[in-house]
Design an enzyme around this catalytic site. Structure first.
Site, PDB file in Angstrom:
ATOM      1  N   GLN A  12       0.898  -1.031  -0.059  1.00  0.00           N
ATOM      2  CA  GLN A  12      -0.039   0.027   0.006  1.00  0.00           C
ATOM      3  C   GLN A  12       0.850   1.267   0.162  1.00  0.00           C
ATOM      4  O   GLN A  12       0.737   2.254  -0.768  1.00  0.00           O
ATOM      5  CB  GLN A  12      -0.892   0.034   1.307  1.00  0.00           C
ATOM      6  CG  GLN A  12      -2.041  -1.001   1.210  1.00  0.00           C
ATOM      7  CD  GLN A  12      -3.098  -0.822   2.236  1.00  0.00           C
ATOM      8  OE1 GLN A  12      -3.997  -0.114   1.841  1.00  0.00           O
ATOM      9  NE2 GLN A  12      -2.761  -1.363   3.370  1.00  0.00           N
ATOM     10  N   ASP A  36      14.720  -9.872  -2.931  1.00  0.00           N
ATOM     11  CA  ASP A  36      14.649 -10.411  -1.582  1.00  0.00           C
ATOM     12  C   ASP A  36      15.270  -9.798  -0.347  1.00  0.00           C
ATOM     13  O   ASP A  36      16.556 -10.166  -0.614  1.00  0.00           O
ATOM     14  CB  ASP A  36      14.868 -12.289  -1.788  1.00  0.00           C
ATOM     15  CG  ASP A  36      14.615 -12.838  -0.485  1.00  0.00           C
ATOM     16  OD1 ASP A  36      14.197 -12.311   0.409  1.00  0.00           O
ATOM     17  OD2 ASP A  36      14.973 -14.195  -0.144  1.00  0.00           O
ATOM     18  N   ALA A  60       7.171  -5.676   4.564  1.00  0.00           N
ATOM     19  CA  ALA A  60       7.141  -6.296   5.742  1.00  0.00           C
ATOM     20  C   ALA A  60       6.369  -7.562   5.602  1.00  0.00           C
ATOM     21  O   ALA A  60       5.421  -7.297   4.688  1.00  0.00           O
ATOM     22  CB  ALA A  60       6.356  -5.314   6.656  1.00  0.00           C
ATOM     23  N   THR A  62       3.025  -8.232   7.021  1.00  0.00           N
ATOM     24  CA  THR A  62       2.192  -7.607   7.599  1.00  0.00           C
ATOM     25  C   THR A  62       1.045  -8.636   8.029  1.00  0.00           C
ATOM     26  O   THR A  62       0.082  -8.124   8.612  1.00  0.00           O
ATOM     27  CB  THR A  62       1.609  -6.421   6.974  1.00  0.00           C
ATOM     28  OG1 THR A  62       1.573  -7.039   5.705  1.00  0.00           O
ATOM     29  CG2 THR A  62       2.996  -5.465   6.834  1.00  0.00           C
ATOM     30  N   THR A 101       5.085   0.105  13.317  1.00  0.00           N
ATOM     31  CA  THR A 101       3.398  -0.148  13.633  1.00  0.00           C
ATOM     32  C   THR A 101       3.235   0.167  15.291  1.00  0.00           C
ATOM     33  O   THR A 101       3.955   0.035  15.998  1.00  0.00           O
ATOM     34  CB  THR A 101       3.219  -1.672  13.355  1.00  0.00           C
ATOM     35  OG1 THR A 101       1.988  -1.877  13.927  1.00  0.00           O
ATOM     36  CG2 THR A 101       4.136  -2.562  14.109  1.00  0.00           C
ATOM     37  N   ASP A 102       2.024   0.433  15.257  1.00  0.00           N
ATOM     38  CA  ASP A 102       1.338   0.734  16.992  1.00  0.00           C
ATOM     39  C   ASP A 102       1.483  -0.690  17.484  1.00  0.00           C
ATOM     40  O   ASP A 102       1.574  -0.710  18.849  1.00  0.00           O
ATOM     41  CB  ASP A 102      -0.023   1.000  16.601  1.00  0.00           C
ATOM     42  CG  ASP A 102      -0.974   0.111  15.906  1.00  0.00           C
ATOM     43  OD1 ASP A 102      -0.404  -0.260  14.834  1.00  0.00           O
ATOM     44  OD2 ASP A 102      -1.884  -0.642  16.598  1.00  0.00           O
ATOM     45  N   TYR A 125       4.160 -10.453  15.166  1.00  0.00           N
ATOM     46  CA  TYR A 125       4.151  -9.301  14.255  1.00  0.00           C
ATOM     47  C   TYR A 125       4.649  -8.153  15.065  1.00  0.00           C
ATOM     48  O   TYR A 125       5.621  -7.764  14.657  1.00  0.00           O
ATOM     49  CB  TYR A 125       2.798  -9.059  13.669  1.00  0.00           C
ATOM     50  CG  TYR A 125       2.682  -7.760  12.992  1.00  0.00           C
ATOM     51  CD1 TYR A 125       3.422  -7.554  11.644  1.00  0.00           C
ATOM     52  CD2 TYR A 125       2.078  -6.842  13.461  1.00  0.00           C
ATOM     53  CE1 TYR A 125       3.441  -6.356  11.124  1.00  0.00           C
ATOM     54  CE2 TYR A 125       1.933  -5.483  12.625  1.00  0.00           C
ATOM     55  CZ  TYR A 125       2.873  -5.317  11.511  1.00  0.00           C
ATOM     56  OH  TYR A 125       2.947  -4.285  10.661  1.00  0.00           O
ATOM     57  N   TRP A 150      -3.467   1.222  11.032  1.00  0.00           N
ATOM     58  CA  TRP A 150      -4.750   1.276  10.459  1.00  0.00           C
ATOM     59  C   TRP A 150      -4.557   1.889   8.996  1.00  0.00           C
ATOM     60  O   TRP A 150      -5.573   2.492   8.414  1.00  0.00           O
ATOM     61  CB  TRP A 150      -5.960   2.135  11.232  1.00  0.00           C
ATOM     62  CG  TRP A 150      -6.229   1.421  12.432  1.00  0.00           C
ATOM     63  CD1 TRP A 150      -5.587   0.601  13.243  1.00  0.00           C
ATOM     64  CD2 TRP A 150      -7.461   1.476  13.302  1.00  0.00           C
ATOM     65  NE1 TRP A 150      -6.108   0.196  14.344  1.00  0.00           N
ATOM     66  CE2 TRP A 150      -7.154   0.813  14.382  1.00  0.00           C
ATOM     67  CE3 TRP A 150      -8.662   2.141  12.882  1.00  0.00           C
ATOM     68  CZ2 TRP A 150      -8.556   0.998  15.274  1.00  0.00           C
ATOM     69  CZ3 TRP A 150      -9.589   2.285  14.031  1.00  0.00           C
ATOM     70  CH2 TRP A 150      -9.635   1.729  14.925  1.00  0.00           C
TER      71      TRP A 150
END
Length: 292
Positions: A12, A36, A60, A62, A101-102, A125, A150
């Site tokens: 994304q 890779d 990542a 994810t 990330t959170d 994760y 998010w």
């Protein structure tokens, strides 16, 4: 014109980075098929040959639930891959910008999480993403870690697209109401990273370290879903909105534990770089693109 190496180019944020940078700078945008990142020599060779000014690591593992069983893969991509990229960046004098990330927090505190708050990831994760942050910082002092949450956008899979897809076949949807966070538009994450990178390239004095960047206002997944449907109906993407039934995390068990509180404090990035929170409501105005 500076040189950017972007990993995770089909994700994304990677997609948005490529789109926003392609007419401004020289870019090498790679996904796992082209590079890779768990292969140390491949990373070194690619970086040595291209010699970027900045590497943005948007790659990542994810899949939060799959990570609970795909532990080795999570460690290889999120930890070792991050380390190899940071080391290779240092070898050519490049800065490394790394997305995190959170999930590095336990998600249980009241109020917003600051960059300096104690980390306590609850699953594979989060643990591997935290280890990736640490490996990045250790390998290259010219590092920026951008923690976000998010994430949604026109490209790739995300909550907005899932809600729109389900709304076409269901009259009622149960959506979790006891997890709170800031939906974050992928294009805004890309723009924030580019703004920071361009300061580095310009030779400005940059305060390296960890930053938080998400959308505001903070909402529950349930309220976010309602906002998505309201926008979709107003633009005739949906004929009518399904009824959204507020459920609890306990009603929707998952292999990986989700943070109840994903609210990140955004003061530091605003003060240091003048970067404002992502406006997720504005990003939803382009709802047609999520429904295609």
């Amino acid at each position: 014109m500076a040189k950017f190496l972007i990993t995770g180019a089909n994700g994304q944020v990677g997609y948005c980075l490529t789109k926003q940078l392609q007419d401004k700078h020289e870019i090498l945008a790679v996904d796992r098929d082209e590079l890779d990142i768990t292969d140390q020599s491949a990373v070194q060779n690619t970086v040595e040959n291209f010699r970027p000014d900045v590497i943005i690591n948007a790659a990542a593992h994810t899949a939060v639930d799959r990570a609970e069983t795909e532990i080795e893969l999570s460690e290889a991509i999120n930890v070792k891959g991050s380390q190899y990229l940071a080391e290779a960046a240092k070898n050519v004098g490049a800065a490394i910008l790394h997305i995190s990330t959170d999930y590095v927090f336990d998600g249980q505190r009241k109020g917003k999480y600051k960059e300096t708050d104690a980390t306590d990831p609850q699953g594979v994760y989060g643990k591997t993403k935290l280890a990736g942050e640490q490996a990045t910082a250790k390998a290259n002092e010219k590092f920026i870690v951008l923690r976000t949450a998010w994430v949604f956008g026109e490209h790739g899979n995300n909550f907005v697209k899932t809600m729109l897809r389900l709304a076409k076949t269901r009259d009622t949807l149960g959506v979790v109401a006891d997890q709170i966070g800031g939906p974050t538009y992928a294009g805004d994450i890309a723009a924030a990273l580019i703004q920071i990178a361009e300061k580095i390239i310009a030779g400005e004095e940059v305060q390296y370290g960890i930053y938080h960047f998400t959308g505001e206002p903070y909402v529950s997944w349930c309220d976010f879903a309602k906002a998505i449907f309201d926008e979709a109906v107003s633009q005739n993407v949906l004929e009518k909105a399904p009824f959204v039934n507020a459920i609890t995390t306990a009603d929707y068990p998952t292999p990986a534990k989700r943070p109840a509180n994903s609210c990140l404090d955004l003061t530091k990035i605003q003060q240091v770089f003048g970067i404002q929170p992502s406006d997720w409501k504005k990003a939803l105005k382009n709802i047609q693109a999520y429904a295609e």
